[in-house]
Motif scaffolding. Structure first.
Motif, PDB file in Angstrom:
ATOM      1  N   GLY A 566     -51.550 -37.438   4.180  1.00  0.00           N
ATOM      2  CA  GLY A 566     -50.366 -37.005   3.460  1.00  0.00           C
ATOM      3  C   GLY A 566     -50.251 -35.497   3.477  1.00  0.00           C
ATOM      4  O   GLY A 566     -51.154 -34.792   3.029  1.00  0.00           O
ATOM      5  N   ARG A 567     -49.146 -34.957   4.031  1.00  0.00           N
ATOM      6  CA  ARG A 567     -48.905 -33.509   4.087  1.00  0.00           C
ATOM      7  C   ARG A 567     -47.396 -33.260   3.995  1.00  0.00           C
ATOM      8  O   ARG A 567     -46.570 -34.090   4.356  1.00  0.00           O
ATOM      9  N   TRP A 568     -47.066 -32.076   3.461  1.00  0.00           N
ATOM     10  CA  TRP A 568     -45.680 -31.647   3.447  1.00  0.00           C
ATOM     11  C   TRP A 568     -45.298 -31.146   4.834  1.00  0.00           C
ATOM     12  O   TRP A 568     -45.987 -30.338   5.434  1.00  0.00           O
ATOM     13  N   MET A 569     -44.143 -31.621   5.350  1.00  0.00           N
ATOM     14  CA  MET A 569     -43.636 -31.213   6.661  1.00  0.00           C
ATOM     15  C   MET A 569     -42.186 -30.753   6.506  1.00  0.00           C
ATOM     16  O   MET A 569     -41.462 -31.229   5.632  1.00  0.00           O
ATOM     17  N   SER A 570     -41.797 -29.831   7.358  1.00  0.00           N
ATOM     18  CA  SER A 570     -40.431 -29.287   7.272  1.00  0.00           C
ATOM     19  C   SER A 570     -39.454 -30.016   8.179  1.00  0.00           C
ATOM     20  O   SER A 570     -38.306 -29.598   8.299  1.00  0.00           O
ATOM     21  N   SER A 571     -39.856 -31.096   8.828  1.00  0.00           N
ATOM     22  CA  SER A 571     -38.974 -31.809   9.738  1.00  0.00           C
ATOM     23  C   SER A 571     -38.151 -32.837   8.973  1.00  0.00           C
ATOM     24  O   SER A 571     -38.588 -33.383   7.959  1.00  0.00           O
ATOM     25  N   GLY A 572     -36.928 -33.109   9.464  1.00  0.00           N
ATOM     26  CA  GLY A 572     -36.080 -34.131   8.876  1.00  0.00           C
ATOM     27  C   GLY A 572     -35.047 -33.609   7.920  1.00  0.00           C
ATOM     28  O   GLY A 572     -34.077 -34.312   7.614  1.00  0.00           O
ATOM     29  N   CYS A 573     -35.221 -32.381   7.395  1.00  0.00           N
ATOM     30  CA  CYS A 573     -34.279 -31.825   6.432  1.00  0.00           C
ATOM     31  C   CYS A 573     -34.005 -30.363   6.759  1.00  0.00           C
ATOM     32  O   CYS A 573     -34.847 -29.669   7.319  1.00  0.00           O
ATOM     33  N   VAL A 574     -32.798 -29.935   6.388  1.00  0.00           N
ATOM     34  CA  VAL A 574     -32.417 -28.535   6.552  1.00  0.00           C
ATOM     35  C   VAL A 574     -31.796 -28.050   5.252  1.00  0.00           C
ATOM     36  O   VAL A 574     -31.261 -28.831   4.461  1.00  0.00           O
ATOM     37  N   VAL A 575     -31.864 -26.743   5.035  1.00  0.00           N
ATOM     38  CA  VAL A 575     -31.290 -26.134   3.838  1.00  0.00           C
ATOM     39  C   VAL A 575     -29.807 -25.890   4.077  1.00  0.00           C
ATOM     40  O   VAL A 575     -29.422 -25.210   5.045  1.00  0.00           O
ATOM     41  N   LEU A 576     -28.957 -26.462   3.222  1.00  0.00           N
ATOM     42  CA  LEU A 576     -27.519 -26.236   3.315  1.00  0.00           C
ATOM     43  C   LEU A 576     -27.076 -25.039   2.494  1.00  0.00           C
ATOM     44  O   LEU A 576     -26.227 -24.261   2.913  1.00  0.00           O
ATOM     45  N   GLU A 577     -27.680 -24.897   1.315  1.00  0.00           N
ATOM     46  CA  GLU A 577     -27.247 -23.835   0.401  1.00  0.00           C
ATOM     47  C   GLU A 577     -28.418 -23.496  -0.510  1.00  0.00           C
ATOM     48  O   GLU A 577     -29.209 -24.380  -0.890  1.00  0.00           O
ATOM     49  N   ALA A 578     -28.542 -22.234  -0.843  1.00  0.00           N
ATOM     50  CA  ALA A 578     -29.630 -21.803  -1.725  1.00  0.00           C
ATOM     51  C   ALA A 578     -29.089 -20.752  -2.688  1.00  0.00           C
ATOM     52  O   ALA A 578     -28.533 -19.741  -2.272  1.00  0.00           O
ATOM     53  N   SER A 579     -29.234 -21.050  -3.978  1.00  0.00           N
ATOM     54  CA  SER A 579     -28.860 -20.089  -5.013  1.00  0.00           C
ATOM     55  C   SER A 579     -30.100 -19.778  -5.836  1.00  0.00           C
ATOM     56  O   SER A 579     -31.191 -20.258  -5.548  1.00  0.00           O
ATOM     57  N   LYS A 580     -29.931 -18.983  -6.869  1.00  0.00           N
ATOM     58  CA  LYS A 580     -31.085 -18.644  -7.696  1.00  0.00           C
ATOM     59  C   LYS A 580     -31.628 -19.859  -8.441  1.00  0.00           C
ATOM     60  O   LYS A 580     -32.826 -19.962  -8.694  1.00  0.00           O
ATOM     61  N   THR A 581     -30.742 -20.804  -8.786  1.00  0.00           N
ATOM     62  CA  THR A 581     -31.160 -21.932  -9.632  1.00  0.00           C
ATOM     63  C   THR A 581     -31.340 -23.233  -8.875  1.00  0.00           C
ATOM     64  O   THR A 581     -32.094 -24.101  -9.310  1.00  0.00           O
TER      65      THR A 581
END
Length: 892
Positions: A566-581
């Motif tokens: 079990g490990r965190w991977m960055s594949s499969g998802c992308v960031v659409l929007e990022a705000s402070k909250t």
């Protein structure tokens, strides 16, 4: 007798003789030639003292045969010169006798430079040469070729033409050359070919569906044949079968396809073979409880959720129901989990771990024991929340045990939620809140009632949006159930240490990245979920635990159970929007999700990091060798060497400071100072290259002036003031205009957010442009001078070599920074590698250009290694003053 008497006597005697003898000699001669009848016609009279004689004129002969004669009866007869010699006038000529002479004329077709009717005595010599009548373009008719012959010519009709008279050789007016129609001969072309007559020629063209054996379109002559073209190689569309026939073909669509024109066979262009959707035909070819998936030219069958293919030997595809499995789907293939199974001996150090594992499995046993009973999602959530509650126990587990237990908990929540969806009497929507997790579930019985409908599921400030198009892709046979789970406190155990990015596989490199877990762990669940993902994205909105800073970059990570338990991977998802909250992630499937904030260059590959540092170390070593060579090798010491020396010193200091301090971002003021010095040192490198280009240009413009530089007192310190002073001005102005532009959160360099990087790239681009113009101008001037002097003169050769090396040096130092501007778009990865390789190996390139490629430097190295002492006659020192005579050393 006296003397006077004697003189008188002799005087009388002289008078006597003078009187007596002259009187006798003064008798008068008669000129018979005055009488024109004295000599006959065509004769010349010659008078003598007491007579005369006659001579026949040229071209005449006396009747008595004498040359000189007199008296009556003798006449002068004309001589026929033409009868005396047949070649009197030469070949190709005719001689005509005249009275007392003759004349020469050329035969027709010949001419003489003196012209016809030439008479002896005229200037020049008479001879006849052939007249080339073919020089007259109009001598022959159209489509005929003139052939000259001695004294004449003939016209022959060209190939494919014949004369109107039928003669091969024609001459004179009225004759024409008419086209021959070769196509009148039925055997002129091979079989399956059509003859096309043309003026003077013909061509055979193979009929449609045939091609010539030679491959040419127009054929002619024996040996050429027209062979059938196999149109099946390229004429039929895709997904069609072609049948070749002599001179033609026809196409038929492959099984599973139908022609767009509805004909069984076709030859028309533009007809396509369209796929037949067997799945849309009724009844379905796959049978009940199955899913028919159309494929190109075929179809495939699969069973819906809860069913599996019937292994019994049935001719048609069929599906049978499979029993629901709960616990079996959760148990991972993990050694620690296998040791905790009932009946196995558990070692003391794994006691707490196995206790929580077995507690989780007992929850599943209760939830899945009775397939027909309704599963209470609330009771299951509360029981699993008690496992998450034991935080003190989780902190004592190893990394492998933590990941294994987390995987079991996550899969248990998913499995028990799916079990709750199996009972159709369950509530359409419900929200379950436990101490450490919250679940919102929704059962969609009749599908989507409106087009473009989106379902929103919320839990603890997090949200999941799932569109109707995704619900319709579900393999569920009955109502579709979706659920969204948010875990509280679990992120403290499954933190950023479990993150593994395939682009940065080495832990020591990842340690340079500042990362932190910045959201709760959430989970999306749906019945009948497709394993290969959805066609449309699932949108997750996660609440940030801490406000996002400007320098932080969020990463949407998913829990991969197939990687080291079990490990965190960055594949499969992308960031659409990022705000402070909040951070919005777009994923292609349901997954366990979290947000990791990274404040380092996460996208930098380790290979680039390794190439950069190894290349810089190599460059530093080469720069030290180059500096030592320029200082100690007196054979190459001149003004160019000192320019190279200052460039190498600046580049050495810049790269040393870069590798030591570029990542020293802990102290903001110190980082800004490091960035300012890097700005200054890299600018100084380019300004010294500008000095070198200007000096080379001035040297070439004044090659005929001895000691041009020293005669004008251009000292080294003037150039140092320019090379080191102007960068100070640029840095000072930049710092005063925007002092916060020096230093960033992740590296000590110029800030690129507000365009401050152009305080470096602007002067660099300007210097590259100026240097390119100056060096190109220098080469043009050298080319002009080399065309007027001996090309072996060492001054010109050395200066040209210096200019070419300066071009190479400009390319090496300037190309890398220009490449840095193009690290965007689809070529970003390639440009990043080129930028890193060229930029890190600049020192090595300069050492190769100015040292290893220098013949005198190689000789010095050879003497150093062979311990031979260089003769003093070969050494020279130019001191610090600049010399304009580059021929004293073969440098560059």
């Amino acid at each position: 007798m006296g003397s006077s008497s004697l003189l008188l006597f002799w005087g009388y005697c002289g008078l006597f003789f003078w009187v007596i003898f002259p009187l006798e000699s003064m008798a008068v001669d008669v000129n018979e030639c005055l009488d024109t009848t004295t000599c006959p016609a065509y004769a010349t009279c010659t008078n003598t003292l007491d007579s005369y004689y006659c001579t026949c004129k040229r071209g005449f002969l006396s009747s008595n045969g004498l040359t000189q004669f007199r008296g009556p009866g003798v006449t002068c007869k004309d001589i026929d010169e033409c009868s005396q010699s047949s070649s009197r006038c030469g070949p190709h000529s005719v001689c005509r006798n005249l009275l007392g002479r003759y004349k020469c004329s050329c035969f027709p077709g010949f001419s003489s430079p003196t012209g016809n009717d030439w008479i002896p005595g005229n200037p020049d010599d008479f001879f006849c040469t052939d007249v080339d009548e073919c020089t007259d373009p109009g001598i022959c008719p159209k489509h005929a070729t003139c052939h000259n012959s001695p004294g004449s010519y003939s016209c022959v009709c060209n190939l494919g033409f014949e004369s109107s008279s039928g003669n091969r050789n024609i001459q004179g007016p009225g004759e024409t050359c008419e086209d021959v129609d070769e196509c009148a001969d039925p055997g002129i072309c091979p079989e399956h070919a059509t003859c096309h007559n043309s003026p003077g020629s013909y061509s055979c063209v193979c009929n449609l569906g045939f091609e010539s054996s030679s491959g040419n379109r127009n054929i002619q002559g024996p040996g050429e044949t027209c062979e059938d073209v196999d149109e099946c190689l390229h004429m039929c569309p895709s997904n069609a079968m072609c049948t070749n026939t002599p001179g033609s073909y026809f196409c038929t669509c492959s099984p599973g396809f139908a022609p767009s024109n509805g004909k069984l066979s076709f030859t028309e262009q533009g007809v396509h073979c369209r796929d037949i959707d067997e799945c849309s035909q009724g009844p379905s070819p796959c049978g009940p409880n199955s899913v028919c998936t159309n494929a190109l030219g075929s179809y495939s069958c699969s069973c819906i959720g809860g069913f599996q293919p019937n292994p019994e030997g049935s001719l048609n595809f069929s599906c049978k129901r499979i029993p629901f499995k709960c616990k079996e789907d959760v148990i991972p293939n993990n050694e620690q989990v296998q040791l905790c199974q009932v009946g196995a001996a558990v070692e003391p150090e794994h006691g707490s771990f196995c206790t929580l594992i077995n507690a989780t499995f007992s929850v599943l046993d209760d939830a899945c024991e009775n397939r027909t009973a309704e599963v209470s999602l609330k009771n299951t959530a509360e029981s699993l929340s008690s496992v998450l509650k034991q935080t003190s126990t989780w902190s004592n587990f190893t990394k492998e045990e933590t990941s294994a237990l987390a995987t079991v908990v996550l899969e248990s929540v998913k499995s028990s939620t799916l079990a709750a969806f199996l009972n159709p009497s369950a509530n359409v929507s419900q929200t379950v809140r436990a101490e450490h997790l919250e679940i919102e579930s929704k059962i969609i019985k009749e599908g989507c009632t409106e087009e473009n409908m989106t379902f929103h599921l919320k839990a603890q400030g997090d949200e999941m949006k799932i569109a109707c198009s995704i619900i319709e892709e579900s393999d569920s046979t009955g109502p579709t159930g979706v659920a969204f789970v948010s875990f509280w406190g679990m992120e403290s155990f499954l933190d950023e240490s479990f993150f593994q990015d395939p682009q940065t596989p080495l832990a020591n490199f990842q340690s340079k990245l500042k990362m932190k877990m910045n959201s709760r762990i959430v989970q999306g669940i749906m019945t009948g979920e497709k394993k290969d993902g959805f066609s449309y994205p699932v949108i997750y909105t996660l609440e940030n635990i801490e406000p996002k800073q400007e320098f932080e970059s969020p990463i949407c990570v998913s829990w991969d159970t197939n990687l080291e338990g079990g490990r965190w991977m960055s594949s499969g998802c992308v960031v659409l929007e990022a705000s402070k909250t909040h951070t919005v992630c777009s994923c292609n499937r349901m997954m366990n999700l979290a947000i990791i904030m990274a404040s380092g260059e996460l996208t930098m590959e380790f290979s680039l990091y390794l190439i950069s540092h190894v290349g810089i170390i190599i460059s530093l070593v080469c720069l030290v060798l180059a500096i030592a060579t320029f200082l100690l090798c007196r054979a190459i010491r001149n003004h160019n060497t000192y320019l190279h020396l200052h460039l190498c010193i600046c580049l050495f200091l810049a790269k040393t400071l870069f590798i030591i301090g570029v990542d020293k971002t802990d102290n903001q003021m110190g980082c800004a100072i490091i960035a300012g010095f890097l700005h200054y040192l890299f600018l100084a490198c380019f300004f010294w290259m500008l000095v070198e280009a200007v000096m080379l240009f001035l040297m070439v413009r004044n090659l005929k002036v001895v000691n041009y530089f020293s005669s004008r007192n251009i000292k080294m310190w003037y150039l140092c003031a320019f090379g080191y002073g102007l960068p100070v001005v640029v840095v000072a102005v930049s710092a005063s205009v925007q002092p916060q532009g020096y230093g960033m959160h992740n590296r000590c360099w110029l800030n690129i957010d507000r365009g401050f990087i152009w305080s470096f790239l602007g002067p660099v681009c300007a210097i590259i442009m100026i240097n390119s113009i100056l060096l190109t101008w220098t080469l043009c001037v050298l080319r002009q001078k080399l065309s007027s002097v001996n090309s072996e003169v060492s001054t010109f050769k050395d200066t040209r070599l210096l200019t070419l090396k300066a071009f190479a040096q400009l390319f090496i130092l300037g190309c890398s920074w220009v490449l840095g501007l193009f690290q965007i778009g689809p070529m970003a990865s390639i440009m990043a590698y080129l930028f890193t390789i060229i930029n890190s190996l600049q020192g090595a390139f300069i050492f190769v250009i100015h040292c290893l490629l220098n013949r005198q430097v190689r000789e010095e190295y050879r003497r150093l290694f062979t311990k031979k002492i260089k003769p003093s006659s070969e050494t020279q020192s130019s001191g610090i003053l600049l010399s304009s005579n580059p021929s004293t050393s073969k440098t560059g």
